[in-house]
Write a protein that holds these residues in place. Sequence first.
Motif, PDB file in Angstrom:
ATOM      1  N   PRO A  33      31.897  34.087  40.674  1.00 12.62           N
ATOM      2  CA  PRO A  33      32.635  34.836  39.049  1.00 12.62           C
ATOM      3  C   PRO A  33      33.950  34.921  39.125  1.00 12.62           C
ATOM      4  O   PRO A  33      34.694  35.196  40.008  1.00 12.62           O
ATOM      5  N   THR A  34      34.512  34.509  37.799  1.00 14.72           N
ATOM      6  CA  THR A  34      35.999  34.795  37.554  1.00 14.72           C
ATOM      7  C   THR A  34      35.811  35.993  36.704  1.00 14.72           C
ATOM      8  O   THR A  34      35.136  35.791  35.609  1.00 14.72           O
ATOM      9  N   PHE A  35      36.380  37.178  37.118  1.00 10.87           N
ATOM     10  CA  PHE A  35      36.372  38.224  36.440  1.00 10.87           C
ATOM     11  C   PHE A  35      37.404  38.272  35.333  1.00 10.87           C
ATOM     12  O   PHE A  35      38.430  37.979  35.525  1.00 10.87           O
TER      13      PHE A  35
ATOM     14  N   GLU B 217      47.022  40.427  27.186  1.00  9.17           N
ATOM     15  CA  GLU B 217      45.912  39.986  26.147  1.00  9.17           C
ATOM     16  C   GLU B 217      44.518  39.644  26.861  1.00  9.17           C
ATOM     17  O   GLU B 217      43.663  40.343  26.660  1.00  9.17           O
ATOM     18  N   SER B 218      44.661  39.115  28.272  1.00  9.90           N
ATOM     19  CA  SER B 218      43.775  39.156  29.332  1.00  9.90           C
ATOM     20  C   SER B 218      44.241  38.978  30.501  1.00  9.90           C
ATOM     21  O   SER B 218      45.344  38.377  30.850  1.00  9.90           O
ATOM     22  N   LEU B 219      43.526  39.406  31.533  1.00  6.98           N
ATOM     23  CA  LEU B 219      43.771  39.200  32.957  1.00  6.98           C
ATOM     24  C   LEU B 219      42.476  38.607  33.608  1.00  6.98           C
ATOM     25  O   LEU B 219      41.452  39.211  33.454  1.00  6.98           O
ATOM     26  N   LYS B 220      42.585  37.555  34.280  1.00  6.76           N
ATOM     27  CA  LYS B 220      41.610  36.989  34.994  1.00  6.76           C
ATOM     28  C   LYS B 220      41.751  36.845  36.559  1.00  6.76           C
ATOM     29  O   LYS B 220      42.744  36.714  36.991  1.00  6.76           O
ATOM     30  N   VAL B 221      40.646  37.333  37.362  1.00  9.50           N
ATOM     31  CA  VAL B 221      40.723  37.371  38.652  1.00  9.50           C
ATOM     32  C   VAL B 221      39.593  36.384  39.037  1.00  9.50           C
ATOM     33  O   VAL B 221      38.282  36.523  39.131  1.00  9.50           O
TER      34      VAL B 221
END
Length: 201
Positions: A63-65, A82-86
């Motif tokens: 998963p990419t959170f 606006e968004s942060l992806k981990v």
Amino acid sequence: MKRLTLVLSYLTLVLLGLLIGSRLFIPWNEISELGFLRVSSSLYGSTETTISARDFSNEGIFPTFSFKGVDIDGLGIQVHLESLKVAVKPLSSVLTGRVVVDVYLNKGSLSLPGDQPRSFGGNFNCSYGEEEIEISDVDIKGDISASGKSTMSVSNKRITEADMAFSVPETMEGVFPMAKKYLPLSKGEDGTWLLRRKKES
């Protein structure tokens, strides 16, 4: 040769089964929320900084959170993303024995008291181990830019190694002379601020 082919085929099917099973039956949304809450609690406990997000989601086999509407407020600084992806890096994590992720910052803004919001966005790699946290391949662009890498001790929160460069608008320049009291900062000939520290042997 046929036996080897059968064994490899069997192992491939087992691996695919494990991947699909982990994706279907592990509650990744709940894990992402718990992880976010743990980071939030840690930040507030050490610096009284609050962090919140509007929405949590995940995608992909590994998963990419994704966290939307992220707000960070503390020490007189306000940050909005606006968004942060981990994105988890499973192979790198297994090979290094650490948790390795790529972090993506989308449409960010940072505000200091008396100044207008300043834009930034980009990505970096984060490697988390028992003794240290390493930030590398930093590529942040916008009104605020940063590049390089740094390593911080988990036990005492001290930067043990760094080679980073920062560029900010003139109205934010005053932050760095104050930060020099606590960090090994210097101003380069081209006007960028440099954070440099060699690892002690």
